[in-house]
Write a protein that holds these residues in place. Structure first.
Motif, mmCIF file in Angstrom:
data_model
loop_
_atom_site.group_PDB
_atom_site.id
_atom_site.type_symbol
_atom_site.label_atom_id
_atom_site.label_comp_id
_atom_site.label_asym_id
_atom_site.label_seq_id
_atom_site.Cartn_x
_atom_site.Cartn_y
_atom_site.Cartn_z
ATOM 1 N N PHE A 48 0.715 -1.284 0.021
ATOM 2 C CA PHE A 48 0.112 0.052 -0.004
ATOM 3 C C PHE A 48 0.898 1.259 -0.093
ATOM 4 C CE2 PHE A 48 -3.316 -2.773 1.638
ATOM 5 C CZ PHE A 48 -4.473 -2.302 0.894
ATOM 6 N N LEU A 49 2.286 1.159 0.439
ATOM 7 C CA LEU A 49 2.826 2.235 0.814
ATOM 8 C C LEU A 49 4.295 1.990 0.032
ATOM 9 C CD1 LEU A 49 3.214 5.077 2.064
ATOM 10 C CD2 LEU A 49 4.110 3.659 4.224
ATOM 11 N N ASN A 50 4.572 2.666 -0.914
ATOM 12 C CA ASN A 50 5.926 2.406 -1.741
ATOM 13 C C ASN A 50 6.305 3.845 -2.210
ATOM 14 O OD1 ASN A 50 7.581 2.305 -3.890
ATOM 15 N ND2 ASN A 50 7.016 0.099 -4.416
ATOM 16 N N GLU A 51 7.397 4.211 -1.710
ATOM 17 C CA GLU A 51 8.195 5.581 -1.644
ATOM 18 C C GLU A 51 8.550 5.729 -3.144
ATOM 19 O OE1 GLU A 51 11.066 7.578 1.230
ATOM 20 O OE2 GLU A 51 9.132 8.107 1.734
ATOM 21 N N GLU A 52 9.167 4.788 -3.847
ATOM 22 C CA GLU A 52 9.668 5.071 -4.983
ATOM 23 C C GLU A 52 8.449 5.250 -6.218
ATOM 24 O OE1 GLU A 52 11.711 2.494 -8.773
ATOM 25 O OE2 GLU A 52 12.299 2.101 -6.484
ATOM 26 N N ARG A 53 7.405 4.664 -5.972
ATOM 27 C CA ARG A 53 6.045 4.754 -6.755
ATOM 28 C C ARG A 53 5.362 6.246 -6.462
ATOM 29 N NH1 ARG A 53 2.470 0.078 -5.084
ATOM 30 N NH2 ARG A 53 1.633 1.422 -3.640
ATOM 31 N N PHE A 54 5.518 6.488 -5.186
ATOM 32 C CA PHE A 54 5.151 7.822 -4.947
ATOM 33 C C PHE A 54 5.783 9.011 -5.500
ATOM 34 C CE2 PHE A 54 6.019 11.648 -2.222
ATOM 35 C CZ PHE A 54 4.504 12.011 -2.264
ATOM 36 N N ALA A 55 7.225 8.875 -5.372
ATOM 37 C CA ALA A 55 8.035 9.634 -6.104
ATOM 38 C C ALA A 55 7.754 9.855 -7.729
ATOM 39 C CB ALA A 55 9.468 9.551 -5.832
ATOM 40 N N LYS A 56 7.627 8.600 -8.477
ATOM 41 C CA LYS A 56 7.315 8.767 -9.840
ATOM 42 C C LYS A 56 5.842 9.388 -10.092
ATOM 43 C CE LYS A 56 9.877 4.650 -11.117
ATOM 44 N NZ LYS A 56 9.893 3.250 -11.434
ATOM 45 N N ALA A 57 4.993 8.982 -9.175
ATOM 46 C CA ALA A 57 3.707 9.584 -9.487
ATOM 47 C C ALA A 57 3.579 11.128 -9.171
ATOM 48 C CB ALA A 57 2.618 9.037 -8.753
ATOM 49 N N PHE A 58 4.433 11.660 -8.254
ATOM 50 C CA PHE A 58 4.387 12.886 -7.756
ATOM 51 C C PHE A 58 4.954 13.832 -8.879
ATOM 52 C CE2 PHE A 58 6.337 16.682 -5.776
ATOM 53 C CZ PHE A 58 5.307 17.000 -4.909
ATOM 54 N N ALA A 59 6.425 13.411 -9.177
ATOM 55 C CA ALA A 59 7.130 13.893 -10.274
ATOM 56 C C ALA A 59 6.380 14.022 -11.633
ATOM 57 C CB ALA A 59 8.484 13.239 -10.316
ATOM 58 N N GLY A 60 5.837 13.119 -11.981
ATOM 59 C CA GLY A 60 5.056 12.950 -13.244
ATOM 60 C C GLY A 60 3.892 13.785 -13.345
ATOM 61 N N ILE A 73 10.094 20.383 -8.073
ATOM 62 C CA ILE A 73 9.688 18.954 -7.806
ATOM 63 C C ILE A 73 10.809 18.266 -6.782
ATOM 64 C CG2 ILE A 73 9.370 16.540 -8.755
ATOM 65 C CD1 ILE A 73 8.557 17.799 -11.322
ATOM 66 N N LYS A 74 11.919 18.371 -7.047
ATOM 67 C CA LYS A 74 12.937 18.032 -6.030
ATOM 68 C C LYS A 74 13.103 18.544 -4.747
ATOM 69 C CE LYS A 74 17.521 16.882 -7.100
ATOM 70 N NZ LYS A 74 18.819 17.390 -7.738
ATOM 71 N N ALA A 75 12.812 19.706 -4.818
ATOM 72 C CA ALA A 75 12.782 20.354 -3.311
ATOM 73 C C ALA A 75 11.363 20.060 -2.771
ATOM 74 C CB ALA A 75 12.631 21.950 -3.705
ATOM 75 N N GLU A 76 10.188 19.784 -3.270
ATOM 76 C CA GLU A 76 9.300 19.549 -2.849
ATOM 77 C C GLU A 76 9.241 18.089 -2.240
ATOM 78 O OE1 GLU A 76 5.632 20.401 -1.879
ATOM 79 O OE2 GLU A 76 6.621 22.469 -2.302
ATOM 80 N N LEU A 77 9.958 17.281 -2.812
ATOM 81 C CA LEU A 77 10.063 15.779 -2.437
ATOM 82 C C LEU A 77 11.163 15.551 -1.412
ATOM 83 C CD1 LEU A 77 10.336 13.868 -5.771
ATOM 84 C CD2 LEU A 77 8.669 13.656 -4.167
ATOM 85 N N LYS A 78 12.192 16.600 -1.148
ATOM 86 C CA LYS A 78 13.088 16.474 -0.217
ATOM 87 C C LYS A 78 12.294 17.080 1.011
ATOM 88 C CE LYS A 78 17.692 17.461 -1.774
ATOM 89 N NZ LYS A 78 17.930 15.822 -1.669
ATOM 90 N N TYR A 85 17.324 8.366 -3.771
ATOM 91 C CA TYR A 85 17.378 7.396 -4.680
ATOM 92 C C TYR A 85 15.846 7.405 -5.266
ATOM 93 C CZ TYR A 85 16.694 2.780 -6.604
ATOM 94 O OH TYR A 85 16.188 1.680 -7.521
ATOM 95 N N CYS A 86 14.882 7.555 -4.516
ATOM 96 C CA CYS A 86 13.529 7.870 -5.046
ATOM 97 C C CYS A 86 13.337 9.063 -5.813
ATOM 98 C CB CYS A 86 12.508 7.547 -3.686
ATOM 99 S SG CYS A 86 12.507 6.014 -3.130
ATOM 100 N N ILE A 87 14.098 10.157 -5.301
ATOM 101 C CA ILE A 87 13.850 11.265 -6.001
ATOM 102 C C ILE A 87 14.461 11.063 -7.347
ATOM 103 C CG2 ILE A 87 14.749 13.746 -6.054
ATOM 104 C CD1 ILE A 87 14.593 13.635 -3.005
ATOM 105 N N ARG A 88 15.523 10.447 -7.671
ATOM 106 C CA ARG A 88 16.199 10.275 -8.803
ATOM 107 C C ARG A 88 15.347 9.579 -9.590
ATOM 108 N NH1 ARG A 88 20.795 9.788 -5.782
ATOM 109 N NH2 ARG A 88 20.862 7.311 -5.814
ATOM 110 N N LYS A 89 14.582 8.454 -9.246
ATOM 111 C CA LYS A 89 13.978 7.675 -9.899
ATOM 112 C C LYS A 89 12.428 8.416 -10.452
ATOM 113 C CE LYS A 89 15.219 3.194 -9.853
ATOM 114 N NZ LYS A 89 15.513 2.503 -11.188
ATOM 115 N N GLY A 90 12.046 9.095 -9.445
ATOM 116 C CA GLY A 90 10.904 10.110 -9.772
ATOM 117 C C GLY A 90 11.244 11.027 -10.824
ATOM 118 N N LEU A 91 12.314 11.820 -10.684
ATOM 119 C CA LEU A 91 12.675 12.698 -11.997
ATOM 120 C C LEU A 91 12.844 12.022 -13.287
ATOM 121 C CD1 LEU A 91 14.850 15.044 -9.750
ATOM 122 C CD2 LEU A 91 12.786 15.485 -10.413
ATOM 123 N N ALA A 92 13.484 10.752 -13.355
ATOM 124 C CA ALA A 92 13.724 10.070 -14.445
ATOM 125 C C ALA A 92 12.473 9.832 -15.164
ATOM 126 C CB ALA A 92 14.327 8.732 -14.048
#
Length: 152
Positions: A48-60, A73-78, A85-92
């Protein structure tokens, strides 16, 4: 605890959440210390909780819907205490061509809206607007050069 866990499952199923948001929700529900950690561990185990998935959805989402740049986006995620790691994945998740096209479109729109200003002021105000949106200054300069060349 089971009732609280069900509430948290619904909370996470509704939209992607980061760990910090879920911690705050736990505190709202009256969970403390160990209970919070257990609840988060359960939600992660049940996916139910996955930070990488969250970062990807948030950034996109922030890029597509609000046209935010990578820096914002990076500042908000921080701020949401998401790991680097998740921030990089999200921005990718953000396509390079779409990103530059969005920047160019925003720059052109802002630049044209300032057509009563001097060229110098037009450029400065457009630059400030795009920096506030979180775009990188090197890309902004590139876009402004392109716009200036098109206008010439």
């Amino acid at each position: 605890m089971e009732k609280d866990l069900e509430t948290l499952r619904r909370y996470c199923a509704y939209q992607e959440r980061c760990h910090q948001e879920v911690k705050y929700k736990c505190l709202e529900l009256g969970l403390r210390g160990e209970e919070v950690e257990e609840a988060i561990a359960m939600l992660i185990a049940e996916n139910f909780l996955n930070e990488e998935r969250f970062a990807k959805a948030f950034a996109g989402g922030k890029f597509r819907i609000k046209q935010w740049g990578r820096n914002k986006i990076k500042a908000e995620l921080k701020q949401k205490q998401v790991s680097d790691y998740c921030i990089r994945k999200g921005l990718a998740e953000i396509d390079e061509e779409d990103y530059y096209a969005a920047l160019l479109k925003l720059a052109d729109k802002k630049y044209q809206s300032l057509n009563r200003e001097t060229a110098m002021k037009q450029r400065y105000k457009t630059m400030q607007h795009l920096l506030q949106r979180g775009f990188e200054s090197s890309l902004i300069n590139e876009a402004l050069e392109q716009i200036a060349n098109n206008d010439a």
